[in-house]
Scaffold this active site. Structure first.
Site, PDB file in Angstrom:
ATOM      1  N   ASP A   1      -0.565   0.054  12.768  1.00  0.00           N
ATOM      2  CA  ASP A   1       0.626   0.354  13.586  1.00  0.00           C
ATOM      3  C   ASP A   1       0.262   1.015  14.942  1.00  0.00           C
ATOM      4  OD1 ASP A   1       1.482  -0.288  11.075  1.00  0.00           O
ATOM      5  OD2 ASP A   1       2.725   1.643  10.751  1.00  0.00           O
ATOM      6  N   GLU A   2      -0.935   1.724  15.103  1.00  0.00           N
ATOM      7  CA  GLU A   2      -1.216   2.257  16.370  1.00  0.00           C
ATOM      8  C   GLU A   2      -1.971   1.323  17.194  1.00  0.00           C
ATOM      9  OE1 GLU A   2      -4.358   3.628  13.206  1.00  0.00           O
ATOM     10  OE2 GLU A   2      -2.247   2.921  13.421  1.00  0.00           O
TER      11      GLU A   2
ATOM     12  N   LYS B   1      -0.718 -11.079   6.447  1.00  0.00           N
ATOM     13  CA  LYS B   1      -0.375  -9.658   6.792  1.00  0.00           C
ATOM     14  C   LYS B   1      -1.695  -9.061   7.068  1.00  0.00           C
ATOM     15  CE  LYS B   1       1.130  -4.987   5.022  1.00  0.00           C
ATOM     16  NZ  LYS B   1       0.180  -4.210   5.960  1.00  0.00           N
TER      17      LYS B   1
ATOM     18  N   GLY C   1      -1.031  -5.074  10.989  1.00  0.00           N
ATOM     19  CA  GLY C   1      -0.635  -3.846   9.980  1.00  0.00           C
ATOM     20  C   GLY C   1      -1.331  -2.819  10.231  1.00  0.00           C
TER      21      GLY C   1
ATOM     22  N   TYR D   1      -2.619 -11.001   2.206  1.00  0.00           N
ATOM     23  CA  TYR D   1      -2.632  -9.776   2.563  1.00  0.00           C
ATOM     24  C   TYR D   1      -4.125  -9.068   2.823  1.00  0.00           C
ATOM     25  CZ  TYR D   1      -1.435  -4.456   2.333  1.00  0.00           C
ATOM     26  OH  TYR D   1      -1.310  -3.265   2.768  1.00  0.00           O
TER      27      TYR D   1
ATOM     28  N   SER E   1      -4.158  -6.330   8.131  1.00  0.00           N
ATOM     29  CA  SER E   1      -4.391  -4.800   8.380  1.00  0.00           C
ATOM     30  C   SER E   1      -5.661  -4.496   8.702  1.00  0.00           C
ATOM     31  CB  SER E   1      -3.654  -4.197   6.965  1.00  0.00           C
ATOM     32  OG  SER E   1      -2.463  -4.462   7.062  1.00  0.00           O
TER      33      SER E   1
ATOM     34  N   SER F   1       3.642   1.066   7.695  1.00  0.00           N
ATOM     35  CA  SER F   1       4.344   2.285   7.036  1.00  0.00           C
ATOM     36  C   SER F   1       5.376   2.965   8.030  1.00  0.00           C
ATOM     37  CB  SER F   1       3.418   3.068   6.389  1.00  0.00           C
ATOM     38  OG  SER F   1       2.379   3.854   7.360  1.00  0.00           O
TER      39      SER F   1
ATOM     40  N   THR G   1       0.870  -1.123   0.065  1.00  0.00           N
ATOM     41  CA  THR G   1      -0.125   0.227  -0.149  1.00  0.00           C
ATOM     42  C   THR G   1       0.774   1.302   0.083  1.00  0.00           C
ATOM     43  OG1 THR G   1      -1.811  -1.318   1.206  1.00  0.00           O
ATOM     44  CG2 THR G   1      -1.669   1.208   1.164  1.00  0.00           C
ATOM     45  N   THR G   2       1.884   1.492   0.990  1.00  0.00           N
ATOM     46  CA  THR G   2       2.616   2.579   0.949  1.00  0.00           C
ATOM     47  C   THR G   2       3.554   2.756  -0.362  1.00  0.00           C
ATOM     48  OG1 THR G   2       2.693   1.952   3.646  1.00  0.00           O
ATOM     49  CG2 THR G   2       4.205   3.774   2.494  1.00  0.00           C
TER      50      THR G   2
END
Length: 286
Positions: free
Chosen positions: A178-179, A150, A176, A120, A152, A195, A28-29
């Site tokens: 991150d927070e 993965k 996936g 993913y 997310s 990311s 994605t990033t």
């Protein structure tokens, strides 16, 4: 245009400055789905080449809306020696159930029969909401190379069920969002792909070390501070273009503009995001 010339510097930066030794390419990033097949192949080749003897794993995302394109990218990833391949669910004509999704994934995985395969899972972008817990039931029989997910998505119940039901399978669950990484680690996630690890990899590694000790008070400090930064930039409008801008000012490596329909981060965003990141006092700063 893609800029292959910065990838050597990028690899060295990740390893030496962020202690990051595994990469997920054309995701994605990296705007993988905005690139043409040739560009995706060139990037995959450069990351594998520059990562030789420096990176532990180079996983190439080979998902595409077109099955033949995805298969071609899978064959290419295998030929250049990628450590693994990953595939996103097709998201224009969408699979509506587990069987349709597995049929697509299996047709891609079979083109790289010696390469570990990852699904993913990113329903906020694909709109494909097939539960991963369901997907994994008996998946090794249909995709012998299946290695993990993965994941997310914020659905930690689904992730927890996946981990609980597949302990014997040795699947890798890479989180996936991150927070929320610390929450995922607490229920058994093996690692993370995201990311922010481009520019907060070293801080996240310190959080992982604290969690492993276990020093949950320290681990929470790192997670809260990462969250404080992300909460701030999300309110300003935070996506791939803004991530590129943050990575550029933190690393000094020019990440370039995004490709349309995405547009460059504003100068105001860059100034405010940099001031916020600079203001954060991390536990290891003293």
């Amino acid at each position: 245009q893609i800029n292959l010339s910065v990838i050597r510097q990028y690899v060295d930066y990740l390893v030496s400055e962020q202690n990051v030794k595994n990469v997920f390419v054309n995701g994605t990033t990296g705007e993988g789905l905005s690139l043409n097949i040739q560009e995706r192949k060139q990037l995959a080749e450069e990351w594998v080449c520059q990562g030789k003897d420096k990176l532990d794993h180079v996983i190439i995302h080979v998902g595409a809306l077109s099955l033949p394109e995805s298969q071609e990218l899978a064959r290419h990833a295998a030929a250049i020696g990628a450590s693994g391949i990953a595939v996103i669910a097709p998201f224009f004509f969408k699979p509506t159930n587990k069987d349709e999704l597995i049929a697509f994934l299996q047709q891609v995985a079979s083109e790289a029969p010696a390469v570990p395969f990852y699904y993913y899972h990113i329903p906020p972008l694909t709109g494909v909401k097939v539960c991963v817990e369901e997907l994994l039931d008996g998946i090794k029989e249909q995709i012998p190379t299946f290695q993990g997910v993965k994941f997310s998505d914020t659905d930690l119940l689904d992730l927890a069920q996946c981990i609980n039901k597949n302990e014997r399978e040795q699947f890798a669950f890479l989180y996936g969002v991150d927070e929320q990484l610390l929450s995922a680690l607490a229920i058994g996630a093996d690692g993370a792909v995201g990311s922010t690890y481009n520019y907060l990899g070293q801080k996240t590694n310190l959080m992982l070390q604290a969690f492993a000790k276990p020093d949950l008070v320290l681990a929470r400090k790192y997670q809260f501070l990462t969250g404080e930064f992300l909460n701030f930039v999300i309110k300003l409008g935070f996506g791939v273009a803004q991530t590129k801008a943050v990575m550029t000012f933190v690393s000094g490596i020019p990440m370039g503009p995004p490709r349309l329909p995405l547009v460059d981060a504003s100068e105001d965003f860059i100034v405010r995001a940099k001031a916020k990141l600079d203001s954060i006092v991390w536990p290891d700063d003293d």
